[in-house]
Design a protein around this motif. Structure first.
Motif, PDB file in Angstrom:
ATOM      1  N   ASP A 124       7.863  10.056   1.767  1.00 55.41           N
ATOM      2  CA  ASP A 124       8.502   8.992   0.984  1.00 55.41           C
ATOM      3  C   ASP A 124       9.578   8.284   1.805  1.00 55.41           C
ATOM      4  OD1 ASP A 124       7.050   9.125  -1.341  1.00 55.41           O
ATOM      5  OD2 ASP A 124       8.584  10.187  -2.493  1.00 55.41           O
ATOM      6  N   ALA A 125      10.373   9.052   2.522  1.00 56.93           N
ATOM      7  CA  ALA A 125      11.438   8.460   3.350  1.00 56.93           C
ATOM      8  C   ALA A 125      10.832   7.575   4.439  1.00 56.93           C
ATOM      9  CB  ALA A 125      12.295   9.556   3.964  1.00 56.93           C
ATOM     10  N   ARG A 126       9.739   8.029   5.053  1.00 54.79           N
ATOM     11  CA  ARG A 126       9.067   7.214   6.078  1.00 54.79           C
ATOM     12  C   ARG A 126       8.502   5.937   5.460  1.00 54.79           C
ATOM     13  NH1 ARG A 126       7.880   8.861  10.912  1.00 54.79           N
ATOM     14  NH2 ARG A 126       5.882   7.749  11.011  1.00 54.79           N
ATOM     15  N   ALA A 127       7.875   6.064   4.290  1.00 57.44           N
ATOM     16  CA  ALA A 127       7.313   4.895   3.612  1.00 57.44           C
ATOM     17  C   ALA A 127       8.423   3.896   3.284  1.00 57.44           C
ATOM     18  CB  ALA A 127       6.573   5.317   2.345  1.00 57.44           C
ATOM     19  N   GLU A 128       9.544   4.392   2.818  1.00 57.04           N
ATOM     20  CA  GLU A 128      10.677   3.520   2.490  1.00 57.04           C
ATOM     21  C   GLU A 128      11.151   2.769   3.727  1.00 57.04           C
ATOM     22  OE1 GLU A 128      13.054   1.387   0.232  1.00 57.04           O
ATOM     23  OE2 GLU A 128      11.671   2.881  -0.597  1.00 57.04           O
ATOM     24  N   MET A 129      11.147   3.444   4.866  1.00 58.03           N
ATOM     25  CA  MET A 129      11.554   2.777   6.110  1.00 58.03           C
ATOM     26  C   MET A 129      10.593   1.620   6.425  1.00 58.03           C
ATOM     27  SD  MET A 129      12.667   6.056   8.438  1.00 58.03           S
ATOM     28  CE  MET A 129      13.345   5.124   9.821  1.00 58.03           C
ATOM     29  N   GLY A 139       0.814  -1.215   0.000  1.00 58.01           N
ATOM     30  CA  GLY A 139       0.000   0.000   0.000  1.00 58.01           C
ATOM     31  C   GLY A 139       0.843   1.258   0.000  1.00 58.01           C
ATOM     32  N   LEU A 140       1.920   1.249   0.785  1.00 60.79           N
ATOM     33  CA  LEU A 140       2.810   2.406   0.820  1.00 60.79           C
ATOM     34  C   LEU A 140       3.530   2.594  -0.515  1.00 60.79           C
ATOM     35  CD1 LEU A 140       4.283   2.026   4.414  1.00 60.79           C
ATOM     36  CD2 LEU A 140       2.670   3.771   3.616  1.00 60.79           C
ATOM     37  N   GLY A 141       3.915   1.493  -1.137  1.00 56.33           N
ATOM     38  CA  GLY A 141       4.551   1.581  -2.455  1.00 56.33           C
ATOM     39  C   GLY A 141       3.611   2.163  -3.490  1.00 56.33           C
ATOM     40  N   ILE A 142       2.357   1.719  -3.466  1.00 54.62           N
ATOM     41  CA  ILE A 142       1.344   2.267  -4.378  1.00 54.62           C
ATOM     42  C   ILE A 142       1.130   3.744  -4.073  1.00 54.62           C
ATOM     43  CG2 ILE A 142      -1.116   2.201  -4.990  1.00 54.62           C
ATOM     44  CD1 ILE A 142      -0.974  -0.867  -4.398  1.00 54.62           C
ATOM     45  N   GLY A 143       1.019   4.078  -2.799  1.00 53.80           N
ATOM     46  CA  GLY A 143       0.804   5.464  -2.400  1.00 53.80           C
ATOM     47  C   GLY A 143       1.913   6.389  -2.866  1.00 53.80           C
ATOM     48  N   ARG A 144       3.147   5.941  -2.741  1.00 47.46           N
ATOM     49  CA  ARG A 144       4.281   6.759  -3.193  1.00 47.46           C
ATOM     50  C   ARG A 144       4.164   7.055  -4.682  1.00 47.46           C
ATOM     51  NH1 ARG A 144       9.552   3.833  -1.706  1.00 47.46           N
ATOM     52  NH2 ARG A 144      10.486   5.755  -2.453  1.00 47.46           N
ATOM     53  N   LEU A 145       3.810   6.046  -5.453  1.00 43.42           N
ATOM     54  CA  LEU A 145       3.648   6.214  -6.891  1.00 43.42           C
ATOM     55  C   LEU A 145       2.511   7.172  -7.226  1.00 43.42           C
ATOM     56  CD1 LEU A 145       4.607   2.894  -8.344  1.00 43.42           C
ATOM     57  CD2 LEU A 145       3.891   4.688  -9.878  1.00 43.42           C
ATOM     58  N   ILE A 193       8.730  -0.009   4.322  1.00 43.28           N
ATOM     59  CA  ILE A 193       8.914  -1.035   3.297  1.00 43.28           C
ATOM     60  C   ILE A 193      10.121  -1.908   3.633  1.00 43.28           C
ATOM     61  CG2 ILE A 193       9.543  -1.362   0.852  1.00 43.28           C
ATOM     62  CD1 ILE A 193       7.692   1.129   0.284  1.00 43.28           C
ATOM     63  N   GLU A 194      11.148  -1.298   4.235  1.00 41.27           N
ATOM     64  CA  GLU A 194      12.354  -2.034   4.630  1.00 41.27           C
ATOM     65  C   GLU A 194      12.238  -2.616   6.043  1.00 41.27           C
ATOM     66  OE1 GLU A 194      15.615   0.660   4.070  1.00 41.27           O
ATOM     67  OE2 GLU A 194      15.263   0.809   1.911  1.00 41.27           O
ATOM     68  N   ASP A 195      11.023  -2.666   6.578  1.00 37.73           N
ATOM     69  CA  ASP A 195      10.739  -3.220   7.920  1.00 37.73           C
ATOM     70  C   ASP A 195      11.433  -2.463   9.049  1.00 37.73           C
ATOM     71  OD1 ASP A 195       8.918  -5.193   7.167  1.00 37.73           O
ATOM     72  OD2 ASP A 195      10.530  -6.591   6.652  1.00 37.73           O
ATOM     73  N   ILE A 196      11.605  -1.168   8.860  1.00 41.20           N
ATOM     74  CA  ILE A 196      12.131  -0.299   9.920  1.00 41.20           C
ATOM     75  C   ILE A 196      10.965   0.576  10.368  1.00 41.20           C
ATOM     76  CG2 ILE A 196      13.757   1.546  10.475  1.00 41.20           C
ATOM     77  CD1 ILE A 196      15.441   0.520   8.037  1.00 41.20           C
ATOM     78  N   ILE A 197      10.705   0.574  11.654  1.00 42.74           N
ATOM     79  CA  ILE A 197       9.602   1.391  12.167  1.00 42.74           C
ATOM     80  C   ILE A 197      10.143   2.782  12.524  1.00 42.74           C
ATOM     81  CG2 ILE A 197       7.792   1.597  13.917  1.00 42.74           C
ATOM     82  CD1 ILE A 197       7.475  -0.828  12.042  1.00 42.74           C
ATOM     83  N   PRO A 198       9.714   3.815  11.768  1.00 41.84           N
ATOM     84  CA  PRO A 198      10.199   5.170  12.061  1.00 41.84           C
ATOM     85  C   PRO A 198       9.516   5.728  13.314  1.00 41.84           C
ATOM     86  CG  PRO A 198       8.641   5.223  10.241  1.00 41.84           C
ATOM     87  CD  PRO A 198       8.839   3.779  10.604  1.00 41.84           C
ATOM     88  N   PRO A 199      10.096   6.753  13.897  1.00 43.84           N
ATOM     89  CA  PRO A 199       9.461   7.378  15.065  1.00 43.84           C
ATOM     90  C   PRO A 199       8.125   8.012  14.673  1.00 43.84           C
ATOM     91  CG  PRO A 199      11.397   8.631  14.371  1.00 43.84           C
ATOM     92  CD  PRO A 199      11.353   7.399  13.533  1.00 43.84           C
ATOM     93  N   ALA A 200       7.266   8.214  15.661  1.00 35.94           N
ATOM     94  CA  ALA A 200       5.959   8.830  15.419  1.00 35.94           C
ATOM     95  C   ALA A 200       6.126  10.196  14.752  1.00 35.94           C
ATOM     96  CB  ALA A 200       5.203   8.965  16.728  1.00 35.94           C
ATOM     97  N   SER A 201       5.144  10.554  13.933  1.00 39.70           N
ATOM     98  CA  SER A 201       5.238  11.795  13.180  1.00 39.70           C
ATOM     99  C   SER A 201       3.833  12.330  12.883  1.00 39.70           C
ATOM    100  CB  SER A 201       5.978  11.529  11.870  1.00 39.70           C
ATOM    101  OG  SER A 201       5.825  12.595  10.984  1.00 39.70           O
TER     102      SER A 201
END
Length: 152
Positions: free
Chosen positions: A103-108, A43-49, A110-118
């Motif tokens: 995009d940077a958050r979505a990439e994180m 879903g995040l990949g589709i959203g970025r596109l 996608i790479e199974d890294i949970i970014p901090p709350a935003s």
């Protein structure tokens, strides 16, 4: 009484712009995650596109409207011009800051890294609401009632 359109290109551009933002930001963005088999990463990949494409389309509409304002020599501080300049400013902010950050958050994710709350998604959604309201005001200012043929 008739209704006259001051700038047909601007009218078409503004209402298409509103339609694109409403359809994508207020409908597609969250609906895609409801589809069977759509994972967060997919879903995040589709959203970025989709949001990258939306941003480019918005710039086409903004440029078309801007050209019309220049051609018609619209005063800089008129309601009409300000109602266009605010969405233009928000589009700049989205293009240069919000979309790259999202995009940077979505990439994180996608790479199974949970970014901090935003709050970036809230900022983006708020900007979309303000853009739609301002664009609607701008679009309405493009119509003018005239009393051709009326005798006094």
């Amino acid at each position: 009484m008739t209704i006259q359109v001051k700038s047909p290109i601007a009218v078409v551009s503004v209402f298409l712009w509103i339609g694109f933002v409403c359809a994508i930001s207020f409908m597609e963005a969250w609906l895609k995650f409801q589809a069977p088999g759509i994972t967060l990463s997919l879903g995040l990949g589709i959203g970025r596109l989709v949001f990258g494409a939306l941003n480019k389309v918005e710039w086409v509409f903004a440029i078309a409207i801007g050209i019309q304002l220049v051609i018609h020599k619209a005063p800089l501080l008129s309601t009409k011009t300000v109602a266009f300049l605010l969405p233009l400013l928000l589009l700049f902010i989205q293009t240069l800051w919000l979309l790259p950050a999202l995009d940077a958050r979505a990439e994180m994710y996608i790479e199974d890294i949970i970014p901090p709350a935003s709050n970036l998604h809230f900022y983006y959604a708020g900007a979309e609401v303000i853009k739609v309201i301002c664009l609607l005001i701008y679009g309405i200012t493009q119509f003018k009632k005239t009393d051709y043929g009326k005798s006094y």
